[in-house]
Design an enzyme around this catalytic site. Structure first.
Site: not given
Length: 329
Positions: A80-81, A163-164, A266, A296
């Protein structure tokens, strides 16, 4: 009369940062992903940090295939960045259901604080706290710990991050080191970093040549970093760029086994590949997996993504190989 504050950063119309420092965040996030209720998996929410009311979701199979052994534990840190994400989001919930079912494991998905309200290192502090919570459960008397955790093997813990969350998995591996002695009797056996969200002031080739990756864009990634790094920091901050000019050297840092996964299409592809290659050159126990043609969202953006199925099967093999090594010792 002064002018009204202006929007200086915006994400999807859901998160706005204003010129006076105020923040608005919409609770109304729509998902195209259905919520999977699998009767083979039970789940419940628990508080792991009462001071700031942080919760995690614990999943377990309703029946254990091999009743003679306890369940391994899989921590899953969502993406979720560092600005979005929750254990309650259907895409995150669904992947944890699949992890618990396919891996025959107890799965723990903690929430962590998000930017810009809570900038880094808040998320990493919360991730550490979640592992410490598990340690606290492990050292409790059997009649005090959560009853579901009486069925788990605290000596077989694996940390997964997407991701994060993959970024967090890296920093947890460095923070706790090989054997995770600080967490005893909890023992982390390995880490899986799926498309870890790293950055850097110097662009990679894939960032320059592939600035759009499905719904994701390089500009969006830059915005996530501006909203989540410590005030005044750049993308070369050590929590963003593990090999940045101010990042501590990893050459002499021992690590538990790592698996690093990235989609071949990506934006992050080259940065993740460079990360894995550098650690490999340093002699770390690391396996790099590239999913050809994948973007991604391969792990969580669809209700039953085929690529996610392949990754979970690979994780299952990684866990099984680790168990064989334990038995040989």
């Amino acid at each position: 009369m002064g002018s009204l504050p202006q929007v200086v950063e915006e994400c999807f119309g859901l998160l706005k940062l204003y010129s006076d420092g105020s923040i608005s965040r919409s609770p109304n996030i729509s998902f195209d992903v259905p919520f999977i209720n699998d009767n083979s998996i039970l789940y419940k929410d628990l508080i792991f940090n009462e001071n700031i009311d942080l919760r995690l979701r614990l999943y377990k199979p309703t029946s254990i295939v091999n009743s003679s052994t306890k369940l391994p534990i899989v921590f899953y840190f969502h993406g979720g960045g560092f600005c979005f994400g929750s254990r309650t989001f259907p895409n995150n919930h669904n992947i944890c259901v699949r992890l618990a079912s396919i891996l025959q494991a107890a799965v723990i998905e903690p929430d962590y604080r998000l930017g810009p309200e809570h900038r880094l290192p808040a998320a990493l502090e919360d991730a550490c706290c979640a592992l410490k919570w598990l340690q606290g459960q492990a050292i409790m008397h059997a009649n005090v710990m959560d009853t579901w955790l009486g069925e788990v093997d605290f000596d077989r813990v694996f940390v997964l991050g997407y991701s994060s969350g993959g970024n967090l998995a890296h920093h947890l591996a460095v923070r706790f080191g090989p054997g995770s002695v600080e967490l005893a009797p909890v023992r982390v056996r390995g880490y899986v970093l799926m498309s870890p969200f790293f950055g850097g002031c110097e662009r990679t080739r894939s960032e320059e040549e592939r600035p759009i990756d499905g719904i994701w864009t390089l500009g969006m990634y830059d915005r996530f970093w501006r909203l989540s790094v410590p005030t005044g920091a750049t993308q070369d901050h050590p929590l963003v760029n593990p090999f940045g000019p101010s990042s501590p050297s990893l050459a002499t840092v021992d690590l538990d086994p790592l698996v690093v996964v990235v989609g071949g299409n990506e934006i992050l592809r080259d940065r993740v590949e460079n990360y894995a290659r550098k650690l490999k050159e340093m002699g770390k126990k690391i396996e790099y997996v590239e999913l050809e043609e994948e973007q991604h969202g391969y792990f969580t953006d669809h209700p039953l993504p085929a690529a996610a199925q392949r990754v979970i099967q690979f994780i299952k093999g990684f866990m099984a190989d680790n168990r064989k090594l334990m038995m040989l010792r």
